[in-house]
Write a protein that holds these residues in place. Sequence first.
Motif, PDB file in Angstrom:
ATOM      1  N   ILE A   1      77.924 -17.618  26.383  1.00 47.36           N
ATOM      2  CA  ILE A   1      76.751 -16.901  26.890  1.00 47.36           C
ATOM      3  C   ILE A   1      76.170 -17.624  28.100  1.00 47.36           C
ATOM      4  CG2 ILE A   1      74.917 -18.030  25.550  1.00 47.36           C
ATOM      5  CD1 ILE A   1      75.321 -14.254  25.720  1.00 47.36           C
ATOM      6  N   ASN A   2      75.842 -16.880  29.145  1.00 47.72           N
ATOM      7  CA  ASN A   2      75.196 -17.442  30.325  1.00 47.72           C
ATOM      8  C   ASN A   2      74.267 -16.378  30.919  1.00 47.72           C
ATOM      9  OD1 ASN A   2      76.854 -15.610  31.664  1.00 47.72           O
ATOM     10  ND2 ASN A   2      78.257 -17.166  32.444  1.00 47.72           N
ATOM     11  N   TRP A   3      73.610 -16.715  32.037  1.00 48.07           N
ATOM     12  CA  TRP A   3      72.629 -15.790  32.611  1.00 48.07           C
ATOM     13  C   TRP A   3      73.290 -14.585  33.266  1.00 48.07           C
ATOM     14  CZ3 TRP A   3      68.172 -15.938  30.631  1.00 48.07           C
ATOM     15  CH2 TRP A   3      67.597 -17.144  30.220  1.00 48.07           C
ATOM     16  N   ASP A   4      74.570 -14.671  33.586  1.00 49.62           N
ATOM     17  CA  ASP A   4      75.273 -13.500  34.111  1.00 49.62           C
ATOM     18  C   ASP A   4      75.417 -12.435  33.026  1.00 49.62           C
ATOM     19  OD1 ASP A   4      75.469 -15.362  36.129  1.00 49.62           O
ATOM     20  OD2 ASP A   4      77.454 -14.707  36.750  1.00 49.62           O
ATOM     21  N   TRP A   5      75.591 -12.873  31.791  1.00 43.46           N
ATOM     22  CA  TRP A   5      75.617 -11.942  30.671  1.00 43.46           C
ATOM     23  C   TRP A   5      74.238 -11.287  30.502  1.00 43.46           C
ATOM     24  CZ3 TRP A   5      79.646  -9.788  28.619  1.00 43.46           C
ATOM     25  CH2 TRP A   5      80.873 -10.458  28.565  1.00 43.46           C
ATOM     26  N   PHE A   6      73.200 -12.037  30.800  1.00 43.65           N
ATOM     27  CA  PHE A   6      71.831 -11.510  30.739  1.00 43.65           C
ATOM     28  C   PHE A   6      71.674 -10.366  31.739  1.00 43.65           C
ATOM     29  CE2 PHE A   6      67.347 -11.554  32.023  1.00 43.65           C
ATOM     30  CZ  PHE A   6      66.687 -11.597  30.808  1.00 43.65           C
ATOM     31  N   ILE A   7      72.149 -10.576  32.962  1.00 44.36           N
ATOM     32  CA  ILE A   7      72.103  -9.542  33.998  1.00 44.36           C
ATOM     33  C   ILE A   7      72.891  -8.315  33.551  1.00 44.36           C
ATOM     34  CG2 ILE A   7      72.884  -8.985  36.345  1.00 44.36           C
ATOM     35  CD1 ILE A   7      72.263 -11.915  37.091  1.00 44.36           C
ATOM     36  N   TYR A   8      74.083  -8.559  33.029  1.00 45.24           N
ATOM     37  CA  TYR A   8      74.958  -7.482  32.583  1.00 45.24           C
ATOM     38  C   TYR A   8      74.300  -6.669  31.471  1.00 45.24           C
ATOM     39  CZ  TYR A   8      79.380  -5.314  31.025  1.00 45.24           C
ATOM     40  OH  TYR A   8      80.374  -4.433  30.690  1.00 45.24           O
ATOM     41  N   LEU A   9      73.650  -7.363  30.546  1.00 47.53           N
ATOM     42  CA  LEU A   9      73.000  -6.692  29.419  1.00 47.53           C
ATOM     43  C   LEU A   9      71.866  -5.791  29.891  1.00 47.53           C
ATOM     44  CD1 LEU A   9      72.840  -6.461  26.280  1.00 47.53           C
ATOM     45  CD2 LEU A   9      71.083  -8.237  26.379  1.00 47.53           C
ATOM     46  N   ILE A  10      71.054  -6.241  30.839  1.00 42.87           N
ATOM     47  CA  ILE A  10      69.935  -5.425  31.323  1.00 42.87           C
ATOM     48  C   ILE A  10      70.447  -4.193  32.065  1.00 42.87           C
ATOM     49  CG2 ILE A  10      67.971  -5.369  32.918  1.00 42.87           C
ATOM     50  CD1 ILE A  10      67.254  -8.138  32.086  1.00 42.87           C
ATOM     51  N   ILE A  11      71.527  -4.351  32.827  1.00 47.72           N
ATOM     52  CA  ILE A  11      72.133  -3.192  33.488  1.00 47.72           C
ATOM     53  C   ILE A  11      72.548  -2.151  32.451  1.00 47.72           C
ATOM     54  CG2 ILE A  11      74.151  -2.399  34.797  1.00 47.72           C
ATOM     55  CD1 ILE A  11      74.074  -5.044  36.312  1.00 47.72           C
ATOM     56  N   LYS A  12      73.072  -2.613  31.321  1.00 50.06           N
ATOM     57  CA  LYS A  12      73.586  -1.708  30.288  1.00 50.06           C
ATOM     58  C   LYS A  12      72.493  -1.152  29.358  1.00 50.06           C
ATOM     59  CE  LYS A  12      78.341  -2.028  30.169  1.00 50.06           C
ATOM     60  NZ  LYS A  12      79.326  -1.042  29.677  1.00 50.06           N
ATOM     61  N   THR A  13      71.351  -1.822  29.289  1.00 45.10           N
ATOM     62  CA  THR A  13      70.329  -1.434  28.310  1.00 45.10           C
ATOM     63  C   THR A  13      69.007  -0.998  28.928  1.00 45.10           C
ATOM     64  OG1 THR A  13      69.509  -3.712  28.104  1.00 45.10           O
ATOM     65  CG2 THR A  13      71.287  -3.021  26.594  1.00 45.10           C
ATOM     66  N   GLY A  14      68.669  -1.493  30.107  1.00 44.38           N
ATOM     67  CA  GLY A  14      67.369  -1.190  30.701  1.00 44.38           C
ATOM     68  C   GLY A  14      66.219  -1.919  30.041  1.00 44.38           C
ATOM     69  N   LEU A  15      66.512  -3.017  29.334  1.00 43.06           N
ATOM     70  CA  LEU A  15      65.448  -3.779  28.676  1.00 43.06           C
ATOM     71  C   LEU A  15      64.525  -4.418  29.699  1.00 43.06           C
ATOM     72  CD1 LEU A  15      67.314  -5.686  25.805  1.00 43.06           C
ATOM     73  CD2 LEU A  15      66.114  -3.509  25.695  1.00 43.06           C
ATOM     74  N   ARG A  16      63.269  -4.602  29.297  1.00 40.93           N
ATOM     75  CA  ARG A  16      62.359  -5.404  30.103  1.00 40.93           C
ATOM     76  C   ARG A  16      62.800  -6.862  30.047  1.00 40.93           C
ATOM     77  NH1 ARG A  16      58.911  -1.873  27.128  1.00 40.93           N
ATOM     78  NH2 ARG A  16      57.737  -0.424  28.459  1.00 40.93           N
ATOM     79  N   PHE A  17      62.417  -7.626  31.066  1.00 38.76           N
ATOM     80  CA  PHE A  17      62.803  -9.030  31.157  1.00 38.76           C
ATOM     81  C   PHE A  17      62.433  -9.796  29.881  1.00 38.76           C
ATOM     82  CE2 PHE A  17      61.679 -13.414  32.593  1.00 38.76           C
ATOM     83  CZ  PHE A  17      62.948 -13.825  32.969  1.00 38.76           C
TER      84      PHE A  17
END
Length: 312
Positions: free
Chosen positions: A136-152
């Motif tokens: 897990i890294n912050w690139d996965w964080f970016i990828y997840l928000i693109i896929k989910t639309g979650l707030r930060f």
Amino acid sequence: MSRKKYSTKLFYKYYLEWIHLYKDQAIRPVTLKKYYLIQRQLKELAPRLHLNELTRQNYQKILNQYAQTHQKTTTLDFHHHLRASLLDAYDDGLISIDPSRRAIIKGMRPDQNITKFLNFQQVQSLLKVLYLANEINWDWFIYLIIKTGLRFAEALALTPADFNFEKNLIRINKSWNYKEKIGYFQPTKNPTSNRTIIIDEQLMNQFSKLISTKPIDQPIFFKKDCRVFNNSLNRHLANYCQKANIPKITIHGLRHTHASLLLYAGVSVASVAKRLGHANTTTTQTIYLHIIQELEEVDNAKILNHLRQLHS
């Protein structure tokens, strides 16, 4: 007949007392912190202004001075916070007029280099430059928000317990207060932000492996004693945008990107609102009005084309 005497208390001191009276223990700590920040800013802008000296002119000067270093939307928020206290002061007879009436909101122009959302092709270009490692890294964080639309703050608060790998669901029932030196879990923005969203099987399989050894009730992207900064991740994302040769966007812009892609794909406004955790569809319609209007034009063309085929 004696002339009425209005309060001579300093404006910033009155505002502080008003916060204590009406806001302490009545709103979320992160929201309360914003009120105190505005109170400190007010003290810097008008350290010697008393309530009985307040006029529309000197209140406007406060707003104008604040607007010199803030965007228009932020200045409007500053005005709304102050105006709430001034309306109470007027109702309570502490001031003779409402100095905030018909105030003009100004502000710095937004950064023209930052776009609100990316299109499908730009998202594809961004995904190609992300380093999606085996851990897990912050690139996965970016990828997840693109896929989910979650707030930060919602994405920061995710734990392994929030993933239902059997049904491909993610539960959002908390957020992370990253603005404090020692962060902690806190409620979501509003009750409707508590939601469960469906995710594609590929993403769930990827995260199943990535978080399999993580503590079940701990954040998956960082350790609880580590500080997380929104600006740092925005800079990280901006570097990738430059590398991908696409417009610069923020982490929050990825949330807008997710919503816009769904709308363009024909997903209803109601479904998008529910997925984003908006309190109602009006919020969604307001934010994405330009997209909705564009889609309506496409629908109108389809309607006319269909009607032309109906003839006697």
